[in-house]
Design a protein around this motif. Sequence first.
Motif, mmCIF file in Angstrom:
data_model
loop_
_atom_site.group_PDB
_atom_site.id
_atom_site.type_symbol
_atom_site.label_atom_id
_atom_site.label_comp_id
_atom_site.label_asym_id
_atom_site.label_seq_id
_atom_site.Cartn_x
_atom_site.Cartn_y
_atom_site.Cartn_z
ATOM 1 N N ILE A 149 40.205 -5.061 10.783
ATOM 2 C CA ILE A 149 38.942 -5.567 11.270
ATOM 3 C C ILE A 149 38.858 -5.942 12.254
ATOM 4 O O ILE A 149 38.089 -5.915 13.631
ATOM 5 C CB ILE A 149 38.383 -6.319 10.058
ATOM 6 N N ALA A 155 29.649 -1.764 13.070
ATOM 7 C CA ALA A 155 28.786 -2.319 11.458
ATOM 8 C C ALA A 155 29.697 -2.360 9.925
ATOM 9 O O ALA A 155 29.943 -0.526 10.046
ATOM 10 C CB ALA A 155 27.802 -2.477 11.770
ATOM 11 N N ARG A 173 32.351 -7.515 5.234
ATOM 12 C CA ARG A 173 31.817 -6.859 6.280
ATOM 13 C C ARG A 173 31.454 -7.526 7.239
ATOM 14 O O ARG A 173 32.223 -8.427 8.426
ATOM 15 C CB ARG A 173 30.138 -7.313 5.353
ATOM 16 N N LYS A 174 31.290 -6.718 8.649
ATOM 17 C CA LYS A 174 30.451 -7.138 9.344
ATOM 18 C C LYS A 174 28.856 -6.412 10.400
ATOM 19 O O LYS A 174 28.825 -5.039 9.863
ATOM 20 C CB LYS A 174 31.114 -7.114 10.957
ATOM 21 N N GLU A 175 27.971 -6.981 9.859
ATOM 22 C CA GLU A 175 25.860 -6.934 10.252
ATOM 23 C C GLU A 175 26.040 -6.040 8.804
ATOM 24 O O GLU A 175 24.922 -6.464 8.585
ATOM 25 C CB GLU A 175 26.486 -5.287 11.946
ATOM 26 N N GLU A 207 30.168 -12.965 4.794
ATOM 27 C CA GLU A 207 29.366 -13.492 5.906
ATOM 28 C C GLU A 207 30.371 -12.689 6.775
ATOM 29 O O GLU A 207 31.050 -12.380 6.175
ATOM 30 C CB GLU A 207 29.776 -14.810 6.241
ATOM 31 N N HIS A 208 29.886 -12.545 8.453
ATOM 32 C CA HIS A 208 31.088 -11.620 8.812
ATOM 33 C C HIS A 208 32.503 -11.901 8.566
ATOM 34 O O HIS A 208 32.711 -13.264 9.032
ATOM 35 C CB HIS A 208 30.557 -12.098 10.342
ATOM 36 N N GLU A 209 33.187 -10.797 8.471
ATOM 37 C CA GLU A 209 34.347 -10.833 8.889
ATOM 38 C C GLU A 209 35.281 -11.317 7.413
ATOM 39 O O GLU A 209 36.145 -12.005 7.910
ATOM 40 C CB GLU A 209 34.550 -10.841 10.152
ATOM 41 N N SER A 224 38.418 -14.835 8.565
ATOM 42 C CA SER A 224 39.461 -12.681 9.373
ATOM 43 C C SER A 224 40.970 -12.441 9.196
ATOM 44 O O SER A 224 41.164 -11.927 9.501
ATOM 45 C CB SER A 224 38.351 -12.617 10.068
ATOM 46 N N SER A 378 20.083 -10.780 6.370
ATOM 47 C CA SER A 378 20.675 -11.420 8.050
ATOM 48 C C SER A 378 19.306 -12.188 8.729
ATOM 49 O O SER A 378 19.982 -13.225 9.374
ATOM 50 C CB SER A 378 21.646 -9.988 8.919
#
Length: 607
Positions: A149, A155, A173-175, A207-209, A224, A378
């Motif tokens: 990542i 995304a 996940r991201k976006e 949440e993101h990463e 991450s 989001s």
Amino acid sequence: MCGIVGFTGSEQCSEFLVQALKRLEYRGYDSAGIAVQSGGKIKTVKAKGKIAEGLQEKLKEEGVPGGSCGIGHTRWATHGEPSDVNSHPIGNGRISIVHNGIIENYREIKKFLIGHGYGFESETDTETVVKLLDYYYSSDPVDAISKAIRDIEGAYALGIIFRDFPDKIFAVRKESPLIVGQGKGENFIASDVTAILDRTREYYILEHEEIAEISPNKIIFRDSHGFPITKQLKIADWDISTAEKGGYEHFMLKEIHEQPAAVRNTLSPRVKNGLPSFEECGLTDEKLKGYKHIFIIGCGSAMHAGMVGKYVIEELSRSPVIVDIASEFRYRNPLLSKDDLCVIISQSGETADTKAALTLANEIGADTLALVNVVGSSIAREAKMVMYTNAGPEISVCSTKAYAVQTAFMYLLAFRVALARGAITEEKCRELTGELMCIPQLIEKCLCDKEQYQFVASKLINAQSLMYIGRGLDYALSMEGSLKLKEISYIHSESYAAGELKHGTISLIEEGMPVIAVATQSRLADKTVSNVKEVKSRGAVVVVICKENFEFDNTIADYKLTLPPISDLLMPMVAIVPMQLTAYYTAVLLGRDVDMPRNLAKSVTVE
Ligand code: F6R
């Protein structure tokens, strides 16, 4: 734009994965597939087409993979046409993944990997992620995911299984959205909670990463860099019946009929002592009085609800409102300032352009208010203030009840803005709010006129092209009516400000072309009728949508759809119902796939 699901537990999982994918099919339906840990191997079955015609047929031919840990995917193609090979899961025997999103730098990654001896079979961006994970993987999946990542731009929501870890799913996940569901002795991943509601209502939002490592009895979350983190468990307040058809032929029809309840659920918690109240999110009168401008941003139907909002706010409070399409707003250096309010409307709360518009508004320092249906999405999390529309899940790709609740909310906002700015008295505000609260009953009344709508639909099915016209609020409404019809019937349709017809577009009118004239606004209806005369005399077949007591030269209307009496200002709340149902019956008569129209998908998480 794609649907992801995953299961790890003690029972055979293929059937569950397929059923869960069916509940996610509204997110994409070009192709679908599953990959299951089966006797020391990852077995994959995937096929182009809808689940029932593609994947399920192939499972019958090839056999259902046995195993109690697997991932599944339903696709809306971005890179590479819909085909068996481009379908997900995509793997190499050692690793298999499902992906929602777009890997923007996939060309660079692919080049790098080809340089390291990797070959590629599909045209997808997703395959680069599989090979990149493989490149970094020696024995530690989390380490490989953390490294991958760092290289990936774009995304993604990823569900990953590694052959060496037969009872584990990894997710990051991201976006793009992804949740992790928690059951008893079984755990899940899913793009949204509706996919797993028959098994559990407990879930975590990734949440993101953040990276999740999911086993049947344990879920570990890491940041991450691989450091463990704790997360808050959420409980979905939707139950499985809300995500099923409940006896209706289509989700769209069910959702149209859910509008009275949905509107009540949106309005009731926000009306205190007969007046709109936004205390729940801290939107005070002081703030509403102080904003220099109000911007309303959204895409498609959400933007159309914003158009109604603009007319009503401007009419009542005499303050200018700017409505913008999110994809335009985000790239046009908008004249937004920190003294403004930016209302972001989105059913899914995941629409990429709308989310980017919100990010921009936050960066500029404007106050941001998200009006969102999906809890914890989001957009809901990123906005400074959020209010939920409480419509329950909207499964049909074609938005109906979400538009109704967004529009209902626009009225509440308009009333409170006007009151806060002293443009209307408290008494007037109470009166308007009271009338708004009666809307659900009037929608119910409109829902009973099924035969009228079916009859008009039968007159539209042979049209190549048609036009919706109206003025003022009727024009805002025409935009939504036209979108409903074209997106599910595939008949070309345009909405036009009735007064603009003579400036070019009237040349399109020819013998037999249907024109749907919306004439609910007393002040403007006669003007629209004049435009109707102009198209009628050029051969148009005219459907007039008007109040039941509207008197006009009946000879100009071939067909009439009438509405219960209500003040002009609130008309859009009821007038949309005939439009939705006429569009629905037209599509049904034409044999269209109403809930999953071609080329479309719910929740547009790519630009
Ligand atoms: C039309 C429709 C779309 C959505 C648009 C925004 O029937 O559903 O036009 O309204 O894609 O989606 P959300 O509201 O999820 O941001």
